[in-house]
Design an enzyme around this catalytic site. Structure first.
Site, mmCIF file in Angstrom:
data_model
loop_
_atom_site.group_PDB
_atom_site.id
_atom_site.type_symbol
_atom_site.label_atom_id
_atom_site.label_comp_id
_atom_site.label_asym_id
_atom_site.label_seq_id
_atom_site.Cartn_x
_atom_site.Cartn_y
_atom_site.Cartn_z
ATOM 1 N N GLU A 165 -0.664 -11.556 4.779
ATOM 2 C CA GLU A 165 -0.957 -11.716 6.209
ATOM 3 C C GLU A 165 0.080 -12.560 6.938
ATOM 4 O O GLU A 165 0.284 -12.407 8.139
ATOM 5 C CB GLU A 165 -2.357 -12.304 6.407
ATOM 6 N N PHE A 204 -19.928 -15.203 2.383
ATOM 7 C CA PHE A 204 -18.744 -14.744 1.653
ATOM 8 C C PHE A 204 -17.562 -14.564 2.619
ATOM 9 O O PHE A 204 -17.693 -13.927 3.651
ATOM 10 C CB PHE A 204 -19.054 -13.418 0.957
ATOM 11 N N GLN A 205 -16.446 -15.160 2.289
ATOM 12 C CA GLN A 205 -15.210 -15.089 3.081
ATOM 13 C C GLN A 205 -15.407 -15.555 4.524
ATOM 14 O O GLN A 205 -14.805 -15.019 5.446
ATOM 15 C CB GLN A 205 -14.608 -13.684 3.041
ATOM 16 N N LYS A 214 -18.322 -8.943 12.194
ATOM 17 C CA LYS A 214 -18.324 -7.579 11.684
ATOM 18 C C LYS A 214 -19.379 -6.692 12.355
ATOM 19 O O LYS A 214 -19.153 -5.514 12.611
ATOM 20 C CB LYS A 214 -18.551 -7.601 10.172
ATOM 21 N N MET A 254 19.833 -27.246 3.100
ATOM 22 C CA MET A 254 19.562 -28.199 4.175
ATOM 23 C C MET A 254 18.974 -29.489 3.604
ATOM 24 O O MET A 254 19.313 -30.588 4.027
ATOM 25 C CB MET A 254 18.594 -27.557 5.175
HETATM 26 C C1 LIG Z 1 16.700 -26.602 10.737
HETATM 27 C C2 LIG Z 1 16.605 -26.636 12.238
HETATM 28 C C3 LIG Z 1 17.601 -27.225 12.976
HETATM 29 C C4 LIG Z 1 17.574 -27.213 14.360
HETATM 30 N N1 LIG Z 1 18.633 -27.718 15.057
HETATM 31 C C5 LIG Z 1 18.692 -27.526 16.397
HETATM 32 C C6 LIG Z 1 19.862 -27.880 17.140
HETATM 33 O O1 LIG Z 1 20.849 -28.385 16.608
HETATM 34 N N2 LIG Z 1 19.873 -27.617 18.468
HETATM 35 C C7 LIG Z 1 18.811 -27.033 19.093
HETATM 36 O O2 LIG Z 1 18.898 -26.772 20.286
HETATM 37 N N3 LIG Z 1 17.686 -26.734 18.434
HETATM 38 C C8 LIG Z 1 17.606 -26.944 17.104
HETATM 39 N N4 LIG Z 1 16.478 -26.565 16.428
HETATM 40 C C9 LIG Z 1 15.354 -25.979 17.186
HETATM 41 C C10 LIG Z 1 14.423 -27.039 17.760
HETATM 42 O O3 LIG Z 1 13.559 -27.505 16.757
HETATM 43 C C11 LIG Z 1 13.592 -26.451 18.934
HETATM 44 O O4 LIG Z 1 12.884 -25.329 18.487
HETATM 45 C C12 LIG Z 1 14.446 -25.999 20.090
HETATM 46 O O5 LIG Z 1 15.434 -26.949 20.395
HETATM 47 C C13 LIG Z 1 13.574 -25.788 21.311
HETATM 48 O O6 LIG Z 1 14.243 -24.977 22.215
HETATM 49 P P1 LIG Z 1 13.923 -24.985 23.758
HETATM 50 O O7 LIG Z 1 14.020 -26.366 24.313
HETATM 51 O O8 LIG Z 1 14.780 -23.941 24.365
HETATM 52 O O9 LIG Z 1 12.385 -24.662 23.878
HETATM 53 P P2 LIG Z 1 11.465 -23.420 23.541
HETATM 54 O O10 LIG Z 1 10.631 -23.792 22.376
HETATM 55 O O11 LIG Z 1 12.166 -22.143 23.519
HETATM 56 O O12 LIG Z 1 10.488 -23.544 24.795
HETATM 57 C C14 LIG Z 1 10.743 -22.884 25.974
HETATM 58 C C15 LIG Z 1 10.443 -23.761 27.177
HETATM 59 O O13 LIG Z 1 10.576 -22.908 28.320
HETATM 60 C C16 LIG Z 1 9.367 -22.849 29.039
HETATM 61 N N5 LIG Z 1 9.166 -21.474 29.505
HETATM 62 C C17 LIG Z 1 8.687 -20.424 28.829
HETATM 63 N N6 LIG Z 1 8.663 -19.322 29.602
HETATM 64 C C18 LIG Z 1 9.135 -19.697 30.814
HETATM 65 C C19 LIG Z 1 9.344 -19.012 32.043
HETATM 66 N N7 LIG Z 1 9.070 -17.703 32.179
HETATM 67 N N8 LIG Z 1 9.822 -19.726 33.080
HETATM 68 C C20 LIG Z 1 10.104 -21.057 32.975
HETATM 69 N N9 LIG Z 1 9.937 -21.740 31.827
HETATM 70 C C21 LIG Z 1 9.459 -21.073 30.754
HETATM 71 C C22 LIG Z 1 8.283 -23.302 28.091
HETATM 72 O O14 LIG Z 1 7.224 -23.875 28.818
HETATM 73 C C23 LIG Z 1 9.029 -24.314 27.211
HETATM 74 O O15 LIG Z 1 9.038 -25.595 27.806
HETATM 75 C C24 LIG Z 1 16.481 -26.617 15.035
HETATM 76 C C25 LIG Z 1 15.448 -26.055 14.293
HETATM 77 C C26 LIG Z 1 15.500 -26.041 12.900
HETATM 78 C C27 LIG Z 1 14.406 -25.394 12.155
HETATM 79 C C1 LIG Z 2 7.660 -23.305 4.671
HETATM 80 C C2 LIG Z 2 8.658 -24.386 4.645
HETATM 81 N N1 LIG Z 2 8.673 -25.291 3.633
HETATM 82 C C3 LIG Z 2 9.605 -26.276 3.594
HETATM 83 C C4 LIG Z 2 10.537 -26.394 4.597
HETATM 84 C C5 LIG Z 2 11.586 -27.516 4.561
HETATM 85 N N2 LIG Z 2 12.914 -26.948 4.417
HETATM 86 C C6 LIG Z 2 13.759 -26.789 5.474
HETATM 87 S S1 LIG Z 2 15.206 -26.081 5.047
HETATM 88 C C7 LIG Z 2 14.767 -25.969 3.435
HETATM 89 C C8 LIG Z 2 15.684 -25.366 2.409
HETATM 90 C C9 LIG Z 2 16.011 -23.945 2.665
HETATM 91 O O1 LIG Z 2 16.752 -23.450 1.593
HETATM 92 P P1 LIG Z 2 17.457 -22.038 1.667
HETATM 93 O O2 LIG Z 2 16.509 -21.024 2.155
HETATM 94 O O3 LIG Z 2 18.114 -21.756 0.347
HETATM 95 O O4 LIG Z 2 18.534 -22.251 2.790
HETATM 96 P P2 LIG Z 2 19.889 -23.110 2.789
HETATM 97 O O5 LIG Z 2 19.574 -24.393 3.505
HETATM 98 O O6 LIG Z 2 20.301 -23.314 1.393
HETATM 99 O O7 LIG Z 2 20.838 -22.272 3.564
HETATM 100 C C10 LIG Z 2 13.486 -26.517 3.240
HETATM 101 C C11 LIG Z 2 12.802 -26.613 1.941
HETATM 102 C C12 LIG Z 2 10.469 -25.452 5.643
HETATM 103 N N3 LIG Z 2 11.296 -25.506 6.686
HETATM 104 N N4 LIG Z 2 9.551 -24.456 5.637
#
Ligand SMILES: Cc1cc2nc3c(=O)[nH]c(=O)nc-3n(C[C@H](O)[C@H](O)[C@H](O)COP(=O)(O)OP(=O)(O)OC[C@H]3O[C@@H](n4cnc5c(N)ncnc54)[C@H](O)[C@@H]3O)c2cc1C
Ligand SMILES: Cc1ncc(C[n+]2csc(CCOP(=O)(O)OP(=O)(O)O)c2C)c(N)n1
Ligand SMILES: [Mg+2]
Lengths: 572, 165
Positions: A50, A112-113, A162, A479
């Site tokens: 799912e 159940f479930q 259901k 990472m």
């Molecule tokens: C490993 C990892 C590393 C990351 N590193 C970075 C990084 O270096 N830099 C980075 O930028 N992010 C990074 N992120 C992502 C970060 O965690 C956030 O998800 C991201 O920065 C949020 O983007 P955003 O501000 O565009 O918001 P979003 O989550 O895209 O939110 C959108 C915003 O726009 C508004 N909105 C929606 N629709 C409309 C509309 N029609 N009109 C007006 N407003 C609207 C919403 O209300 C909300 O406030 C990383 C994520 C991960 C997993």
């Molecule tokens: C479901 C989930 N569990 C744990 C994490 C924490 N986490 C972020 S990056 C990462 C490692 C990812 O490894 P891989 O897919 O091999 O990518 P790489 O960073 O090596 O490119 C982990 C464990 C996560 N983001 N999501």
């Protein structure tokens, strides 16, 4: 027309123009599955878990802008869907999840479930409903689609006992044309006074900066953003979620900002005097240390959700409204005034920015033995002509995909930003490929992430989705390893991926094509070969340099101006 | 600066609406001093009074997040206008010997009512704001209280202002 609950659901989905429903059957939804059997206007996609259903629907929604639809059974079906619902919630993705529930008379009896699906999902949905009668079912579905797709989009769960879907128990079916909800009326137009104030501030800027986010993608406002930015001639940066809403290849684009953003984007953020935030939510990955965030800037913030405004950073001119309408109004006003920022100031600002850009912060060192992950993404860009839909998982590979695949179009970069859900990439790619069977779809992943929803390779076989999987296999949770290298004295606690499967055989066992690439010299050739197989899923297992890190980087507690640069930068 | 705010909320009188509000407070770590809720004269609506303590910035987020809940129809921060706050308290207090007369006298001064009498105790009903109820407990001596139950604050704006759907 007299219909049963199951039939009502199908008719309602038709009315909503739903093409696909991603699901998995079970006791509480068997009546609905029986109704699905009778028809073929809504195509059911049977996933293998799912979580996969929710991510696939999510990928479909991100690529098309239409809501993704999911059908799961009660109990474990519903709990398995939670990760995908939360993923969609954090990134504001429109989704409607129909979950079966035990018969209404058994609710609360630990039947159940039985799980309290509405209770479990409450904190990670935009809204949810427990259907309380067959009579209200059609209207509830209508409301669910309305809430999911308007204002700030998000997932909505409809939990249906259901007994309300029993075949033969019928009521007259009328699908409401409109919804009437006194408690829900999302903002549309921005306040004209605020727009005027914002334009005055924007035109008086000496060191302006545009910071746009996922809201521009969600609101389909790329054309407006481009016109606005080009009209002003200001530099622009995007969040991870905003990539593609402004063309990467445009000269005004400084690329991504934040933790792994570019040096020039982050420096420009730090030094700007007017910041124009458009559909972005000042996430902590973007702001770095809040204390040193944009110290000299007056801030304009356009967002449809008032709660996004002044949540993390207090802003000077908030504008609550739909980004498309607000930008249209601002563009018209700017044209009207005939005024522009001082050209000399702007030229000087651009000169400073070019200086920062000359740092060439994304440069990396090539090696003739080890495949550099960045080069694989660059090869992917070349072979797909920068025009593919790219999904990704979470980790270093995600950042490299974001940094090195220049997205020129919105809705082509599909990743989990807010929740950062490993396992997202493959099922999301299924949703995208189903929506656009003729387009190229690639999933950039890591050997750890891909294993979290690997079972969906089977779904790909069943529905013939010719996704190209680009596995950047560094045998590490890269990472995690990187953080351990920087912050834990290279104590690589449980971040090494031992006992990895043979991904080539694994792909083959599902009926797909597998390739393993060990040599830098073979990268382009393999990539071309794989993408030439138009109707096959190809799993490309690239053995990449294990020790590569993502640069540049803002470390914890640091500001935009304190980026850590790649030590190999000079050599490249 | 942390301040006490009294927020009045009109919400759909539907099962689950209360848990959306209380869930919001716990999930986002907002402080909740008291929360009262009951249906209004319009049975489709419930009215809630929430007392919270926070900085202006946090309270702004609280009102925005509450407004964002689909079940919330309208809300107002009563502390921004002239308003009346009332809470009901019932106190079972020790009433023996000379203390009996004294307790009756204090109850009268506070305009309370005695609802139940035994040889050794009174149940006293009192309405007022937070300060008055606390002052009463101090006046009768907290050691004399056998049990006390407070409804939590309810509030309404003075004058023409009203909270309507
Ligand atoms: C490993 C990892 C590393 C990351 N590193 C970075 C990084 O270096 N830099 C980075 O930028 N992010 C990074 N992120 C992502 C970060 O965690 C956030 O998800 C991201 O920065 C949020 O983007 P955003 O501000 O565009 O918001 P979003 O989550 O895209 O939110 C959108 C915003 O726009 C508004 N909105 C929606 N629709 C409309 C509309 N029609 N009109 C007006 N407003 C609207 C919403 O209300 C909300 O406030 C990383 C994520 C991960 C997993
Ligand atoms: C479901 C989930 N569990 C744990 C994490 C924490 N986490 C972020 S990056 C990462 C490692 C990812 O490894 P891989 O897919 O091999 O990518 P790489 O960073 O090596 O490119 C982990 C464990 C996560 N983001 N999501
Ligand atoms: Mg890895």
């Amino acid at each position: 027309m007299e219909l049963s609950g199951g039939e009502i659901l199908i008719e309602a989905l038709k009315e909503e123009g739903v093409e696909f429903i991603f699901g998995y059957p079970g006791g509480a939804v068997l009546h609905i599955y029986d109704a699905l059997y009778e028809q073929n206007s809504v195509k059911h996609i049977l996933v293998r878990h799912e979580q996969g259903a929710t991510h696939a629907a999510d990928g479909y929604a991100r690529a098309t802008g239409k809501p993704g639809v999911v059908l799961v059974t009660s109990g474990p079906g519903a709990t398995n869907a939670v990760t995908g619902i939360a993923t969609a919630f954090m990134d504001s993705i429109p989704m409607v999840v129909i979950s079966g529930q035990v018969q209404s008379r058994f609710i609360g009896s630990d039947a159940f479930q039985e799980v309290d699906c509405v209770g479990i999902t409450r904190p990670c949905v935009k809204h949810n409903f427990l259907v309380d009668s067959l009579e209200n079912f059609a209207e509830t579905i209508k409301k669910a689609f309305h809430v999911a797709t308007t204002g700030r989009p998000g997932p909505v769960v409809v939990d249906i006992p259901k007994d309300f879907t029993t075949p033969g128990v019928t009521i007259p079916f009328v699908y409401p044309k409109k919804v009437n909800m006194r408690s829900y009326s999302p903002a549309e137009q921005g306040h004209p006074g605020q727009i005027r104030k914002a334009v005055d501030l924007i035109l008086a800027a000496r060191r302006p900066m545009i910071y746009s986010g996922g809201g521009v993608v969600l609101g389909d406002a790329s054309a407006q953003l481009r016109e606005f930015t080009e009209l002003l001639g200001y530099p622009i940066t995007q969040t991870l979620m905003g990539l593609g809403a402004f063309p990467a290849s445009n000269e005004q684009n400084l690329g991504m900002l934040g933790m792994h953003g570019t040096y020039e984007a982050n420096m420009a953020m730090h030094d700007c005097d007017v910041l124009i935030a458009i559909g972005a939510r000042f996430d902590d990955r973007v702001t770095g240390e809040i204390e040193s965030f944009c110290p000299d800037a007056k801030i304009v913030h356009i967002d449809v959700d008032p709660a996004s405004i002044s949540k993390n950073v207090t802003v000077d001119v908030p504008i609550v409204g739909n980004v498309t309408l607000v930008l249209d109004a601002m563009i018209a006003l700017i044209k009207d005034t005939g005024r522009r920022a001082d050209p000399a100031d702007l030229a000087q600002w651009w000169a400073t920015i070019r200086q920062w850009a000359s740092t060439n912060c994304l440069a990396y060192e090539l090696d003739d033995k080890l495949i550099k992950p960045q080069s694989v993404v660059e090869s992917l860009w070349r072979v797909t002509k920068g025009d593919a839909y790219i999904t990704s998982d979470v980790g270093q590979h995600q950042m490299w995909a974001a940094q090195f695949y220049g997205f020129d179009k919105p809705r082509h970069w599909i990743n989990s930003g807010g929740l950062g859900t490993m396992g997202f990439g493959l099922p999301a790619a299924i949703g995208v490929q189903l929506a656009f069977p003729e387009e190229t779809v690639a999933c950039v992943t890591g050997e750890a992430s891909i294993q979290m929803c690997i079972q969906e390779l089977s779904t790909c076989m069943q529905y013939g989705t010719p996704i190209k999987i680009v596995n950047l296999n560094n045998r590490y949770m890269g990472m995690v390893r990187q953080w351990q290298e920087f912050n834990y004295d290279k104590r690589y606690s449980h971040s090494y991926m031992d006992a990895l499967p043979d991904f080539v055989k694994l792909a083959e066992s599902y009926g797909h094509v597998g390739m393993r690439i060990d040599n830098p010299a073979d990268v382009d050739k393999a990539m071309e070969e794989a993408f030439a197989m138009k109707d096959r899923l190809v799993f490309m297992d690239f053995q990449t340099d294990q020790k590569e890190n993502v640069y540049p980087m803002i470390e914890a507690g640091k500001g935009h101006h304190e980026m850590r640069l790649n030590p190999a930068r000079e050599l490249a | 600066m942390m301040r006490r705010h009294v927020i009045a909320v009109l919400l759909e009188n539907e099962s689950g609406a209360l848990s959306r509000v209380s869930g919001l407070f716990s999930a986002r770590g907002y402080n909740i001093e008291s929360l009262t809720v009951a249906a209004t004269h319009d049975p489709t609506l419930s009215r809630m009074t929430i007392v919270t303590i926070g900085t202006d910035r946090v309270v702004e987020q609280i009102t925005k997040q509450l407004n964002k809940l689909v079940d919330v129809v309208r809300l107002t921060d009563l502390t921004e206008v002239a308003f009346i706050e009332r809470e009901i308290m019932m106190v079972k207090a020790r009433a023996v010997d000379a203390g009996r007369e004294e307790l009756k006298r204090i109850t009268d001064i506070f305009r309370g009512r005695i609802l139940d009498v035994t040889d050794t105790s009174y149940v006293i009903e009192l309405t007022g704001d937070d300060h008055k109820l606390s002052a009463f407990l101090d006046a009768i001596g907290r050691d004399n209280v056998i049990e006390a139950v407070r409804s939590g604050a309810t509030g309404i704006a003075r004058g023409e202002k009203s909270l309507k759907p």
